[in-house]
Write a protein that holds these residues in place. Structure first.
Motif: not given
Length: 179
Positions: A44-53
């Motif tokens: 979920x942290x990777x998903x958060x990074x993708x959403x931020x990008x």
């Protein structure tokens, strides 16, 4: 999720968008950006990074995932020992991922939970593959398929059908355009 996915993601963001955008992404996601390739982290942290990008670049999260998958393929290929790679083509390699590589990953990292691929309707030029993963990263998988075709200098037409609303089950119809 293994840390190599995170370290490669941040590296790709830096190379594609620059250090400033990478830092903005980390700041927006409230993420330290400190990952090790062999560590394990919540997907979920990777998903958060993708959403931020996606928020920063105005590029859809799906497109970012697909591009990441395509660009990370060579690094993942180097990270996992693969027998008889020179005799592979795109389809045989994709099958090898499920039949060999995911098994080896589980041996190396007992806590790893790679996706599952189920194959059907394969000919020399077509393949249907169902992707199952609780991480719901079908677009990353699509990008990995594209990266695999690039590696083997083959051209694919890929269509993706989402089977369930969570996107934990996705069906890929893959057509090999030519050798």
């Amino acid at each position: 999720m293994k840390g190599i996915i995170f370290t490669e993601f941040i590296s790709i963001v830096e190379s594609q968008f620059g250090l400033d955008v990478s830092q903005q992404m980390l700041d927006h996601a409230k993420d330290s950006g400190i990952y090790t390739a062999i560590g394990s982290y919540d997907h979920r942290q990777l998903i958060k990074l993708i959403m931020s990008l996606s928020h920063i670049t105005k590029i859809s999260a799906a497109q970012l995932q697909q591009t990441y998958g395509r660009l990370v393929f060579p690094s993942l290929l180097q990270a996992i020992p693969i027998p008889d790679l020179e005799s592979d083509n795109t389809f045989s390699f994709i099958k090898k991922v499920e039949q060999h590589i995911h098994i080896e990953v589980k041996k190396l990292y007992p806590d790893a939970t790679p996706p599952t691929f189920i194959f059907s309707n394969q000919t020399q030029s077509t393949m249907t593959m169902d992707y199952h993963s609780a991480r719901c990263m079908g677009y990353v998988c699509m990008g990995l398929l594209e990266g695999c075709a690039d590696y083997f200098n083959q051209s694919l037409t890929i269509s993706m059908q989402v089977i369930n609303s969570s996107q934990s089950h996705v069906r890929f119809s893959i057509i090999l355009a030519g050798d």
